[in-house]
Design a protein around this motif. Structure first.
Motif, short mmCIF file in Angstrom:
data_model
loop_
_atom_site.label_atom_id
_atom_site.label_comp_id
_atom_site.label_asym_id
_atom_site.label_seq_id
_atom_site.Cartn_x
_atom_site.Cartn_y
_atom_site.Cartn_z
N LYS A 303 0.93 -1.15 -0.09
CA LYS A 303 -0.05 -0.07 0.10
C LYS A 303 0.95 1.28 0.02
O LYS A 303 0.43 2.30 -0.21
CB LYS A 303 -1.00 0.03 1.21
CG LYS A 303 -2.19 -1.04 1.19
CD LYS A 303 -3.02 -1.03 2.52
CE LYS A 303 -4.02 -2.17 2.29
NZ LYS A 303 -4.98 -1.65 3.29
N THR A 335 -1.01 -9.21 -2.70
CA THR A 335 -2.52 -8.95 -2.81
C THR A 335 -2.81 -7.66 -2.56
O THR A 335 -3.65 -7.05 -3.21
CB THR A 335 -2.68 -9.86 -1.47
OG1 THR A 335 -2.47 -11.15 -1.73
CG2 THR A 335 -4.39 -9.64 -1.31
N ASN A 338 -2.47 -5.72 -5.98
CA ASN A 338 -3.49 -5.90 -7.00
C ASN A 338 -4.91 -4.98 -6.36
O ASN A 338 -5.78 -4.59 -7.38
CB ASN A 338 -3.83 -7.35 -6.83
CG ASN A 338 -2.43 -8.06 -7.61
OD1 ASN A 338 -2.00 -7.53 -8.45
ND2 ASN A 338 -2.58 -9.57 -7.28
N LYS A 339 -4.98 -5.16 -5.15
CA LYS A 339 -6.14 -4.48 -4.62
C LYS A 339 -6.07 -3.09 -4.80
O LYS A 339 -7.32 -2.10 -5.27
CB LYS A 339 -6.47 -4.83 -3.11
CG LYS A 339 -6.93 -5.88 -2.52
CD LYS A 339 -7.28 -6.07 -1.10
CE LYS A 339 -7.77 -7.65 -0.85
NZ LYS A 339 -7.94 -7.62 0.64
N GLU A 340 -4.78 -2.44 -4.78
CA GLU A 340 -4.53 -1.02 -4.99
C GLU A 340 -5.02 -0.58 -6.40
O GLU A 340 -5.49 0.50 -6.81
CB GLU A 340 -3.30 -0.57 -4.67
CG GLU A 340 -3.11 -0.50 -3.08
CD GLU A 340 -3.85 0.59 -2.40
OE1 GLU A 340 -3.71 1.95 -2.60
OE2 GLU A 340 -4.61 0.21 -1.42
N ALA A 341 -4.70 -1.35 -7.31
CA ALA A 341 -4.62 -1.20 -8.74
C ALA A 341 -6.02 -1.33 -9.07
O ALA A 341 -6.63 -0.68 -10.18
CB ALA A 341 -3.77 -2.33 -9.44
N MET A 342 -6.94 -2.00 -8.25
CA MET A 342 -8.43 -2.22 -8.59
C MET A 342 -9.35 -0.98 -8.28
O MET A 342 -10.54 -0.54 -8.66
CB MET A 342 -9.13 -3.36 -8.06
CG MET A 342 -8.50 -4.60 -8.68
SD MET A 342 -9.19 -6.20 -7.61
CE MET A 342 -10.71 -6.10 -8.05
N ILE A 343 -8.65 -0.07 -7.42
CA ILE A 343 -9.61 0.81 -6.67
C ILE A 343 -9.54 2.11 -7.72
O ILE A 343 -8.50 2.53 -8.32
CB ILE A 343 -8.74 1.40 -5.58
CG1 ILE A 343 -8.57 0.58 -4.21
CG2 ILE A 343 -9.48 3.02 -4.82
CD1 ILE A 343 -8.04 0.71 -3.03
#
Length: 343
Positions: A303, A335, A338-343
């Motif tokens: 993050k 993980t 990838n979550k940051e990229a989806m935001i």
């Protein structure tokens, strides 16, 4: 392009925490944490001008005695920074020895110590010749993240929770000046100490229309071998790029407020050094001991959008299993990214 700071962990991930940061082309270094420092040579240690201690648990502060012994009798000023209670801790260390002969020392060794609290910084001075007795008046300054600001770089801190206050630390280069050696030689000049003066002129934001004198030492005198408009010289021999940012996070409990504080502090670092004491399966132990798991460390790294990271401060319960901590942190990092990229 070579970096200005060349940080390296003092010990392996199972050893005492500590980050040694020498400066390229300078006889200078700083140290984050002061645990077991026997792996650092006397030559390395004598370069240190500033020490920043996250907290005074033994594995972060036991090296104070070795540093003190090496600096005794030398013409040296050592600046030290630590969290709440640091002045008392330093004075306790100094009080453990007898200083009846130091008044005769020819050279002057001085300790300048700062204690960081919520919004204030308390400063005290201890002179070797005075038996390290504290000066009468403690100075007080406002603390707003930045501990020191020098031409070219600054060191900042954030107060974290390790059941006691614990400092997260960061060194930030103002900008990076890379010298083009071939261009220097093409002007009929040599690589030498004058380049440090040139860089300092840039860091101090001197007027680019001002004249810069290139001075070199020849036997017993200083000679001026060239005069240039500062801006012209910079355009010819230097490439100026964004500076480095190195962040160091030791012992801290994991919860949302602390994690967000670290992420905000470390955001965009070139290198984040972060503790990863336990595996996620032992997260209850980590919470009770106010430490991070490898998964939590990897999540914070992901993050923080840093370019590179290193883990340290592994619990000895995982001796010969370092790869498990590394693997878990890497999975958490992926993980989080990838979550940051989806935001």
């Amino acid at each position: 392009m070579r970096p200005s700071f060349l940080p390296r962990l003092v010990n392996d991930p199972f050893g005492d925490p500590g980050l040694y940061i020498p400066f390229l082309y300078e006889n200078r270094a700083i140290l984050f944490d002061l645990g077991d420092i026997v792996r650092l040579s006397s030559r390395d240690l004598l370069k240190i001008s500033h020490v920043f201690v996250t907290h005074t648990h033994m594995d972060h502060f036991v090296g104070f005695d070795r540093l003190l012994r090496l600096f005794l009798g030398r013409e040296k000023t050592l600046y030290m920074y630590g969290p709440e209670g640091f002045l008392k801790n330093v004075e306790g260390k100094l009080a453990g020895y007898s200083w009846n002969l130091v008044a005769h020392y020819r050279n002057r060794f001085v300790l300048k110590v700062a204690e960081i609290q919520k919004s204030r910084m308390f400063l005290q001075q201890y002179r070797c010749r005075n038996g390290f007795c504290p000066e009468k008046d403690v100075q007080c300054r406002t603390f707003q993240e930045v501990l020191i600001e020098k031409p070219g770089f600054s060191v900042s801190a954030v107060i974290l929770d390790h059941s006691i206050p614990c400092l997260g630390l960061k060194i930030t280069e103002q900008f990076h000046v890379n010298i083009k050696k071939d261009a220097v030689y093409s002007l009929g000049l040599e690589i030498g100490p004058w380049l440090s003066d040139f860089k300092q002129a840039l860091f101090k934001s001197r007027d680019w229309n001002s004249t810069f004198d290139i001075r070199v030492k020849s036997e017993a005198e200083i000679l001026t071998v060239g005069q240039y408009r500062l801006g012209d010289l910079a355009e010819q021999i230097a490439t100026i790029t964004p500076g480095q940012k190195i962040t160091y996070i030791a012992d801290v409990v994991y919860n949302e407020p602390e994690a967000e504080k670290i992420i905000d502090f470390a955001k965009g670092s070139d290198h984040l050094y972060i503790e990863a004491a336990f595996l996620e399966k032992d997260r209850d132990i980590a919470r009770d001991k106010y430490h991070l798991t490898a998964w939590q460390a990897g999540t914070i790294v992901g993050k923080s959008q840093v370019k590179q990271y290193s883990l340290f401060h592994f619990s000895p319960r995982y001796t010969n299993q370092a790869e498990l901590l590394e693997k878990e942190a890497a999975e958490a990092y992926d993980t989080a990214v990838n979550k940051e990229a989806m935001i």
